[in-house]
Design an enzyme around this catalytic site. Sequence first.
Site, PDB file in Angstrom:
ATOM      1  CB  SER A   1      -1.870  -0.674   3.102  1.00 52.93           C
ATOM      2  OG  SER A   1      -0.629  -1.111   2.587  1.00 52.93           O
ATOM      3  CE  LYS A   2      -4.596  -6.480   7.621  1.00 52.68           C
ATOM      4  NZ  LYS A   2      -5.917  -6.319   7.039  1.00 52.68           N
ATOM      5  NE  ARG A   3       1.400  -1.973  -0.365  1.00 50.31           N
ATOM      6  CZ  ARG A   3       2.078  -0.838  -0.446  1.00 50.31           C
ATOM      7  NH1 ARG A   3       3.379  -0.847  -0.501  1.00 50.31           N
ATOM      8  NH2 ARG A   3       1.440   0.322  -0.470  1.00 50.31           N
ATOM      9  CG  HIS A   4       3.150   0.935   4.626  1.00 55.57           C
ATOM     10  ND1 HIS A   4       1.931   1.177   4.060  1.00 55.57           N
ATOM     11  CD2 HIS A   4       4.077   1.413   3.764  1.00 55.57           C
ATOM     12  CE1 HIS A   4       2.100   1.791   2.899  1.00 55.57           C
ATOM     13  NE2 HIS A   4       3.386   1.947   2.697  1.00 55.57           N
ATOM     14  CB  ALA A   5       3.114  -1.108  10.130  1.00 52.80           C
TER      15      ALA A   5
END
Length: 463
Positions: free
Chosen positions: A237-241
């Site tokens: 998800s956006k949290r990772h990359a």
Amino acid sequence: MTIITRFAPSPTGTLHIGGVRTALFNYVYAKQKEGLFLVRIEDTDRERSKKEYEQNILANLKSIGINPDEKPINQSERNAIYVKAAERIFESGNAYWCDCSPETLEAMRNEQSAAGKKPMYDGRSRNLGLKRSDNTVLRLATPENGEIVVSDLIRGEIKFQNNELDDLILLRSDGTPTYHLCNVVDDYEQKVTTVIRGEDHISNTPRQIHIQNALGYPKLEYAHLPLVLGTDKKRLSKRHAATSLDEYHSMGYLNESIINTLARLGWSGGENEVFTLNELIRDFNISEVQKAGAIFDITKLDWINSQHLNNLSKEAFKTQIMPFIDNLGIDYSEYQQLDELIEAMRSVKPNLQLIAQALIPYLDTFKEYDEKGVNKFLIGSEETLKLVIESLKTINNWSEAEIDSMLLKIQEQLGLKTPQMNQPIRIALTGSTQSPSLGLTIKLMGREKSIELLNKALEFITK
Ligand code: GLU
């Protein structure tokens, strides 16, 4: 038989890199079998589907070079076809009208849950012979016994018990077709032979096969791809990359690198780590795809991008980097050594945006000194800086070799280790401790500017 694959996105968001991976595997599988790759927009969910997402998905596929062999179709324009298919299932006796109200269904589910059973439609209208009306839905009469065996190119045989599948709705009471029906009918209408999609669709497969059987459609090949995970093994998800392809393009990752990295999300075959799309088409083998979730790690993309950037010809690299340099908003029209600078800097950073930023000290002035570097190297380097300034004034032949030999003389004269000698100069010239070889850095910076910056650094430390 011509192999036909398809990518069937629901346009409820911009194209996620997991989606690009699905499209890529479909594309590669079709191409290696000299088949066709198709695209279908599954936009039956009117509320969540948006035209702008559809456009984003199609534009992104195009920009990465995964082009369909036929014009994409939209499910929202094909209602009549699905309704006809549903009616055919009814006429063949494999579907029935059901008038259970939402309240009835809820009460049924509650009772089942209370009895410790899996809540599902219990088929109570199946033998009532109800007629179509404004409050009936059409349900598929799923076989009550037996099993469905899905044979998956990646996972082998997966078995599902029919008694665990309820009679799914084909047409809603307003006459609109449901997701599974549309999906199955279109795979048939598009003559799809092979369904390659995310693992999250596995549980849909037996239901869809029942619809195929009811319609007398031929069997399909399936391959369910492992989920794309972040480095913490949670769904990416956006949290990772960054998750949208656009973002990777604007950071300056080459299509080749993105494709190369995405192919590695689940597939580790082939002999090389760095490959082009054509090599992938040659070497890919779907049965080598792993079942376990595949981890997307940006550092791998960085490494692969560096390799692909390195493999570009001088001209191709320049074509790639120029838009990023222009984006810096710097007037570099006076700068004389652009080609050489670009070439010298091509591997200093893993993406084009960062490489372009690393050119700022040469084309313009950098914003500030790297603080750690200042404390570690610049402080106490007055003597070095002064000697270098004097020598630069007198060098005749403004070449990398000449500058390097001048630097070496000073280093020996002062008895310094290389970092003690070079890093203060680097910081003075570029603000940072990273640059190509120092002789080249100075050469590319130019005589006047180098002297000016060294003086500025002297002033800075004496303050
Ligand atoms: N529309 C589905 C999705 O976007 C894909 C369905 C399929 O590939 O069968 O997840």
